[in-house]
Write a protein that holds these residues in place. Sequence first.
Motif, PDB file in Angstrom:
ATOM      1  N   TYR A   1       0.836  -1.193   0.000  1.00  0.00           N
ATOM      2  CA  TYR A   1       0.000   0.000   0.000  1.00  0.00           C
ATOM      3  C   TYR A   1       0.867   1.237   0.000  1.00  0.00           C
TER       4      TYR A   1
ATOM      5  N   ILE B   1       0.302   5.321   1.133  1.00  0.00           N
ATOM      6  CA  ILE B   1      -0.633   6.081   1.948  1.00  0.00           C
ATOM      7  C   ILE B   1      -0.235   7.548   1.972  1.00  0.00           C
TER       8      ILE B   1
ATOM      9  N   TYR C   1      -0.677  11.046   4.200  1.00  0.00           N
ATOM     10  CA  TYR C   1      -1.014  11.599   5.496  1.00  0.00           C
ATOM     11  C   TYR C   1      -0.967  13.124   5.436  1.00  0.00           C
TER      12      TYR C   1
ATOM     13  N   PRO D   1       0.300  13.089  12.447  1.00  0.00           N
ATOM     14  CA  PRO D   1      -0.157  12.815  11.076  1.00  0.00           C
ATOM     15  C   PRO D   1      -1.526  12.141  11.076  1.00  0.00           C
TER      16      PRO D   1
ATOM     17  N   ASP E   1      -5.443   5.964   0.888  1.00  0.00           N
ATOM     18  CA  ASP E   1      -4.404   5.005   0.521  1.00  0.00           C
ATOM     19  C   ASP E   1      -4.740   4.406  -0.842  1.00  0.00           C
TER      20      ASP E   1
ATOM     21  N   TYR F   1      -0.203  -3.573  17.286  1.00  0.00           N
ATOM     22  CA  TYR F   1       1.098  -3.007  16.926  1.00  0.00           C
ATOM     23  C   TYR F   1       1.238  -1.601  17.505  1.00  0.00           C
TER      24      TYR F   1
ATOM     25  N   PHE G   1       4.119   1.702  17.557  1.00  0.00           N
ATOM     26  CA  PHE G   1       5.299   2.259  16.891  1.00  0.00           C
ATOM     27  C   PHE G   1       5.735   3.538  17.592  1.00  0.00           C
TER      28      PHE G   1
ATOM     29  N   LEU H   1      11.295   5.938  11.902  1.00  0.00           N
ATOM     30  CA  LEU H   1      10.857   4.863  12.787  1.00  0.00           C
ATOM     31  C   LEU H   1      11.979   4.518  13.763  1.00  0.00           C
TER      32      LEU H   1
ATOM     33  N   TYR I   1       9.277  -0.746  16.820  1.00  0.00           N
ATOM     34  CA  TYR I   1       7.881  -1.111  16.910  1.00  0.00           C
ATOM     35  C   TYR I   1       7.703  -2.449  17.610  1.00  0.00           C
TER      36      TYR I   1
ATOM     37  N   ARG J   1      -1.744   0.291  15.404  1.00  0.00           N
ATOM     38  CA  ARG J   1      -2.583  -0.241  14.342  1.00  0.00           C
ATOM     39  C   ARG J   1      -3.074  -1.621  14.730  1.00  0.00           C
TER      40      ARG J   1
ATOM     41  N   GLY K   1      -6.334  -3.754   6.883  1.00  0.00           N
ATOM     42  CA  GLY K   1      -6.260  -4.028   5.464  1.00  0.00           C
ATOM     43  C   GLY K   1      -5.361  -3.086   4.707  1.00  0.00           C
ATOM     44  N   THR K   2      -5.000  -1.968   5.305  1.00  0.00           N
ATOM     45  CA  THR K   2      -4.269  -0.965   4.548  1.00  0.00           C
ATOM     46  C   THR K   2      -2.906  -0.647   5.127  1.00  0.00           C
ATOM     47  N   GLY K   3      -2.639  -1.014   6.310  1.00  0.00           N
ATOM     48  CA  GLY K   3      -1.386  -0.619   6.929  1.00  0.00           C
ATOM     49  C   GLY K   3      -1.446   0.747   7.579  1.00  0.00           C
ATOM     50  N   GLU K   4      -2.642   1.349   7.636  1.00  0.00           N
ATOM     51  CA  GLU K   4      -2.775   2.674   8.239  1.00  0.00           C
ATOM     52  C   GLU K   4      -2.347   2.647   9.694  1.00  0.00           C
ATOM     53  N   LEU K   5      -1.558   3.637  10.073  1.00  0.00           N
ATOM     54  CA  LEU K   5      -1.187   3.832  11.465  1.00  0.00           C
ATOM     55  C   LEU K   5      -1.989   4.982  12.041  1.00  0.00           C
ATOM     56  N   PHE K   6      -2.359   4.851  13.316  1.00  0.00           N
ATOM     57  CA  PHE K   6      -3.096   5.897  14.013  1.00  0.00           C
ATOM     58  C   PHE K   6      -2.115   6.569  14.965  1.00  0.00           C
ATOM     59  N   PHE K   7      -1.903   7.855  14.747  1.00  0.00           N
ATOM     60  CA  PHE K   7      -0.888   8.585  15.495  1.00  0.00           C
ATOM     61  C   PHE K   7      -1.472   9.352  16.674  1.00  0.00           C
TER      62      PHE K   7
END
Lengths: 110, 115
Positions: free
Chosen positions: A32, A34, A36, A44, A49, B31, B33, B45, B48, B95, B100-106
């Motif tokens: 993917y 993405i 941000y 962020p 995506d 997960y 990070f 990074l 993680y 996350r 499904g997307t690899g999105e990280l929540f910051f």
Amino acid sequence: GESVGLHLPTLSVQEGDNSIINCAYSNSASDYFIWYKQESGKGPQFIIDIRSNMDKRQGQRVTVLLNKTVKHLSLQIAATQPGDSAVYFCAETPGYALNFGKGTSLLVTP
Amino acid sequence: DAGVIQSPRHEVTEMGQEVTLRCKPISGHDYLFWYRQTMMRGLELLIYFNNNVPIDDSGMPEDRFSAKMPNASFSTLKIQPSEPRDSAVYFCASRPGTSGTGELFFGEGSRLTVL
């Protein structure tokens, strides 16, 4: 080593115009890609995506294009608004962590 | 959901002092990070975790940096002793394991200034 980078560090557009932010990537193994958005003093935030087997994906006022031939990613923002002023990062997903580009600052002027 | 919570939001300390940054991930996320953001290097990074176990710490700058995750709802990043070049914004993100997307929540970040 492999990296994600941005062509333009700053972009200034007039309110109502369309914005295009570009990104080059080098890791073809990413599943993917993405985009941000980061506003001043905040973390962020996910915008949109695109999966590596797609070449275009549309969201609300935003479109992401992926060109795997030249390893290029772009974010198009339609009818840019003052609230769109922020730093935009592209990120790739070679694994569970994200690899971020250095960011483009978008400034929307009235 | 409250999102990822980080503390402190701002920390000013003197060189040589110990700094501890804290993070509470989103409940149910497997997960966690730690990223560092500077003008020169962007978002890097550091380390993680998956299910509280460190998976990749190759981004940790040196032995002065250490991170722990004693349980699923808490993690710390410690710098001892701190140096002026450690000044940066430190972000924690989480996350789900099956995203499904690899999105990280910051989180909102911890801005560290070392004098």
